[in-house]
Design an enzyme around this catalytic site. Structure first.
Site, short mmCIF file in Angstrom:
data_model
loop_
_atom_site.label_atom_id
_atom_site.label_comp_id
_atom_site.label_asym_id
_atom_site.label_seq_id
_atom_site.Cartn_x
_atom_site.Cartn_y
_atom_site.Cartn_z
N LYS A 93 0.84 -1.19 0.00
CA LYS A 93 0.00 0.00 0.00
C LYS A 93 0.88 1.25 0.00
O LYS A 93 1.74 1.42 0.88
CB LYS A 93 -0.86 -0.03 1.27
CG LYS A 93 -2.28 0.43 1.05
CD LYS A 93 -3.10 0.08 2.27
CE LYS A 93 -4.35 0.91 2.31
NZ LYS A 93 -5.09 0.69 3.56
O1 G3P Z 1 -9.53 2.00 4.67
C1 G3P Z 1 -9.27 3.27 5.23
C2 G3P Z 1 -9.93 3.37 6.53
O2 G3P Z 1 -9.30 2.52 7.47
C3 G3P Z 1 -10.06 4.76 7.05
O3 G3P Z 1 -11.29 4.80 7.69
O4 G3P Z 1 -13.16 5.75 8.94
O5 G3P Z 1 -10.80 6.29 9.59
O6 G3P Z 1 -11.78 7.23 7.53
P1 G3P Z 1 -11.78 6.10 8.48
#
Ligand code: G3P
Length: 269
Positions: A93
């Site tokens: 990634k």
């Molecule tokens: O896949 C990306 C994710 O882990 C981020 O999620 O909810 O922190 O924006 P969030």
């Protein structure tokens, strides 16, 4: 649409695979920290090996932590060499743009690293995508996956427009007011609209790169990601669990259970 689990928590990953609904795993430094913090003592190499074995046959994204092009290329190769032999399913990634601010020199390091790793057949999941333009360039550089962050686009639109919000708020696919551009949103009406635009652009122009909708925080966003043709959605375990719930399902179960004919049950005893 493939469903990935967005987690570095072994128990959650195990459960999702046992249910037969997981087509891959995505991790990031924050998810890795959460999993490590939860456990008192951890041998990280063995821990990640276990994740890879559970997910055998499906992709597992491991994120770089370096931010220069050379740093990401070297680290990406090392991560791949260290972990891919375990189950042959590692994706590296890489942030599309690892700069911390606008004047930062590392602006273009992501694209350079994507190109270099893809060229030696290391599959790349390009992360932190916030515009379709970033997705297009990452695809051109050879990324196997591009990951638009839907939830965080909703955060961004809300902040830009000085709206009060928290993680449970989100915009429906068409944006706040259907058909009207009333918000300062750079032509992206919602996180799911970002996903849809990435899907359209990559399909229109015949890219093999798959769109992996990330930062999805509720079941409706998952449904909308599927409707707009996302190839993959990566989901926190809690969202996967929520996808199975409905009050009418509970009610239906209660009623069916009340009506059970004892002789029917005896047939299978
Ligand atoms: O896949 C990306 C994710 O882990 C981020 O999620 O909810 O922190 O924006 P969030």
């Amino acid at each position: 649409m493939k469903v990935f689990i967005d987690s570095a928590d072994l128990d959650e990953i195990k459960q999702a695979y046992e249910w037969g609904i997981a087509d891959g795993v995505t991790t990031n430094p924050s998810l890795m920290k959460k999993a490590v913090d939860k456990r008192k003592k951890i041998n990280l190499k063995q821990y990640i090996d276990q994740i890879l074995k559970i997910a055998k046959g499906t992709p597992v994204s491991l994120e770089v932590t370096e931010t220069s092009a050379q740093g990401m290329i070297t680290q990406g190769k090392k991560l791949y060499k260290l972990f891919n032999p375990v189950a042959n399913n590692v994706y590296i990634k890489i942030p599309v743009n690892p700069a911390f601010k606008n004047a930062d020199k590392t602006h273009f390091a992501g694209i350079e690293a994507i190109k270099a790793l893809s060229k030696v057949n290391i599959p790349v999941n390009c992360t932190l995508i916030f515009t379709p333009e970033q997705a297009l360039l990452a695809a051109k550089a050879g990324a196997a996956f591009v990951s638009p962050f839907a939830g965080r686009i909703d955060d961004f639109i809300q902040t830009n427009n000085k709206m009060k919000f928290n993680k449970t708020n989100y915009f429906p696919m068409e944006g706040k007011e259907k058909g009207k551009t009333t918000l300062n949103d750079n032509g992206i009406a919602s996180g799911i609209d970002l996903v849809a635009q990435c899907v359209d652009i990559l399909k229109n122009h015949g890219y093999k790169t798959e769109v992996l909708a990330a930062s999805l925080r509720n079941t409706r966003q998952v449904r909308e990601a599927a409707l707009v043709g996302a190839d993959i959605s990566t989901l926190p375990f809690s969202v996967i669990q929520d996808m199975l719930k409905h009050p009418k399902t509970y009610e239906g179960m209660k009623n069916f259970t009340k009506d059970i004919v004892p002789d029917y049950v005896k047939l299978t005893k």
